[in-house]
Design an enzyme around this catalytic site. Structure first.
Site, PDB file in Angstrom:
ATOM      1  N   ASN A  23       0.959  -1.192   0.226  1.00 17.80           N
ATOM      2  CA  ASN A  23      -0.151   0.079   0.053  1.00 17.80           C
ATOM      3  C   ASN A  23       0.849   1.340   0.151  1.00 17.80           C
ATOM      4  OD1 ASN A  23      -1.697   1.980   0.548  1.00 17.80           O
ATOM      5  ND2 ASN A  23      -2.272   1.306   2.638  1.00 17.80           N
ATOM      6  N   TRP A  24       0.998   2.010  -1.149  1.00 11.49           N
ATOM      7  CA  TRP A  24       2.099   2.884  -1.153  1.00 11.49           C
ATOM      8  C   TRP A  24       1.440   4.264  -0.731  1.00 11.49           C
ATOM      9  CZ3 TRP A  24       4.383   2.831  -6.821  1.00 11.49           C
ATOM     10  CH2 TRP A  24       5.306   1.669  -7.044  1.00 11.49           C
ATOM     11  N   LYS A  25       0.046   4.258  -0.339  1.00 11.16           N
ATOM     12  CA  LYS A  25      -0.651   5.428   0.203  1.00 11.16           C
ATOM     13  C   LYS A  25      -0.337   6.702  -0.789  1.00 11.16           C
ATOM     14  CE  LYS A  25      -0.453   3.287   4.564  1.00 11.16           C
ATOM     15  NZ  LYS A  25      -0.488   3.401   6.045  1.00 11.16           N
ATOM     16  N   HIS A  46      -9.666   0.954   4.381  1.00 13.89           N
ATOM     17  CA  HIS A  46      -8.531   1.229   5.158  1.00 13.89           C
ATOM     18  C   HIS A  46      -8.887   2.312   6.163  1.00 13.89           C
ATOM     19  CE1 HIS A  46      -4.343   2.538   6.030  1.00 13.89           C
ATOM     20  NE2 HIS A  46      -4.010   1.570   5.606  1.00 13.89           N
ATOM     21  N   GLU A 105      -7.289   4.669   7.153  1.00 15.00           N
ATOM     22  CA  GLU A 105      -7.167   6.318   6.886  1.00 15.00           C
ATOM     23  C   GLU A 105      -8.358   6.764   6.201  1.00 15.00           C
ATOM     24  OE1 GLU A 105      -3.391   5.669   5.220  1.00 15.00           O
ATOM     25  OE2 GLU A 105      -2.558   5.285   6.968  1.00 15.00           O
ATOM     26  N   GLU A 158      -5.650  -4.601  10.500  1.00 12.44           N
ATOM     27  CA  GLU A 158      -4.554  -3.815  10.545  1.00 12.44           C
ATOM     28  C   GLU A 158      -5.003  -2.913  11.968  1.00 12.44           C
ATOM     29  OE1 GLU A 158      -2.631  -2.769   6.885  1.00 12.44           O
ATOM     30  OE2 GLU A 158      -4.420  -1.504   6.776  1.00 12.44           O
ATOM     31  N   GLY A 177       2.100   2.604  10.531  1.00  5.67           N
ATOM     32  CA  GLY A 177       2.854   3.753  10.474  1.00  5.67           C
ATOM     33  C   GLY A 177       3.547   4.053  11.495  1.00  5.67           C
ATOM     34  N   SER A 187       3.119  -1.892  10.421  1.00  6.42           N
ATOM     35  CA  SER A 187       4.463  -1.922  10.580  1.00  6.42           C
ATOM     36  C   SER A 187       5.091  -3.058  10.153  1.00  6.42           C
ATOM     37  CB  SER A 187       5.140  -1.465  12.199  1.00  6.42           C
ATOM     38  OG  SER A 187       4.333  -0.076  12.055  1.00  6.42           O
ATOM     39  N   GLY A 203       2.772  -1.009   4.380  1.00  6.07           N
ATOM     40  CA  GLY A 203       2.694   0.449   3.829  1.00  6.07           C
ATOM     41  C   GLY A 203       4.088   0.965   3.702  1.00  6.07           C
TER      42      GLY A 203
END
Ligand code: PGA
Length: 252
Positions: A10-12, A95, A97, A167, A173, A212, A233
């Site tokens: 997941n490159w965000k 997700h 976020e 998650e 992160g 992480s 990520g």
């Protein structure tokens, strides 16, 4: 029962065309175990270029989100059919976020999962509790409240085409990974919840851990019985680290 192992990136909102070039070159040359699939999810502008550059038959691309609508006057949105038009095969939905910064509810996520499946995409459905929810003992209740609307919307049998990513929000992160034992315990709870609805769906459902995960801790996490891969990520942006995680996955 053999389950597919999935290592998803997941490159965000990170990365550029240089990363697309470098990562596709690196991934086209990886050696991965037989039943391992790698899925790279860049931002929308890079999906076409990345999908075109991937030649490895165990490497796929995915989007990080999509609209709950199939088409129409929804300025700024991206439809499921646009993704399949590019030969994109996966989509991350729900997700944390998206849930916390963009107000996505579990009902909205359920609608998106349904639309994704109708288009032939494989949803990577994300669920997870916050730190406060874990410390107050609400983890299982929160996970159920995120899963049940999706089960109600698509039916349990449709989960044979879904991937679930657990998650814990407090691990995303932050460098604070759940211990392999804690992650395993929660994954076992999730699989058992599915098993209460349908045993064979539960046994074949890929359950990914996210939060992480990196080159140093992936081996111990992936060794757990109910951890069938990772949603990664930060470490997925590193050309010298992500391919190593993919090759570490042994499959089941
Ligand atoms: P992280 O992100 O690996 O940087 O913690 C995981 C995710 O949000 O999917």
């Amino acid at each position: 029962m053999t389950r597919t192992t999935i290592i998803a990136a997941n490159w965000k909102m990170n990365g550029d065309l240089t990363l697309v070039d470098q990562m596709s070159t690196a991934l086209n040359n990886i050696e991965v175990a037989e039943n391992v699939k790698v899925v790279v999810c860049p931002s929308f502008p890079f999906l076409a270029a990345l999908t075109d550059k991937i030649t490895h038959d165990q490497v796929y691309t995915g989007a990080q989100n999509m609209s709950e609508h199939e088409k129409g006057a929804y300025t700024g949105e991206v439809a499921s059919q646009m993704l399949t038009n590019l030969s994109v095969q996966y989509v991350i939905l729900g997700h944390s976020e998206r849930r916390s910064y963009y107000g996505e509810t579990s009902d909205l996520v359920a609608d998106k999962v349904k639309v994704a499946l109708n288009a032939g995409l494989t949803p990577i459905l994300c669920i997870g509790e916050s730190e406060q929810e874990r410390t107050s003992g609400q983890t299982e209740q929160v996970l159920v409240s995120q899963l049940q609307p999706v089960i109600d919307a698509i039916g349990i049998n449709a989960f044979k085409d879904v991937v679930v990513a657990y998650e814990p929000v407090w691990a995303i992160g932050t460098g604070k990974t759940a211990s392999p034992e804690m992650a395993q315990e929660t994954h076992a709870f999730i699989r058992d919840y599915f098993a209460q609805h349908n045993e064979s769906v539960a046994q074949q459902l890929p359950l990914l851990y996210g939060g992480s995960m990196n080159g140093a801790n992936c081996e111990n996490l992936l060794a757990q019985a109910d951890i069938d891969g990772g949603l990664i990520g930060g470490a997925s942006l590193k050309v010298d680290e992500f391919p190593v995680i993919c090759s570490t996955a042994k499959g089941i």
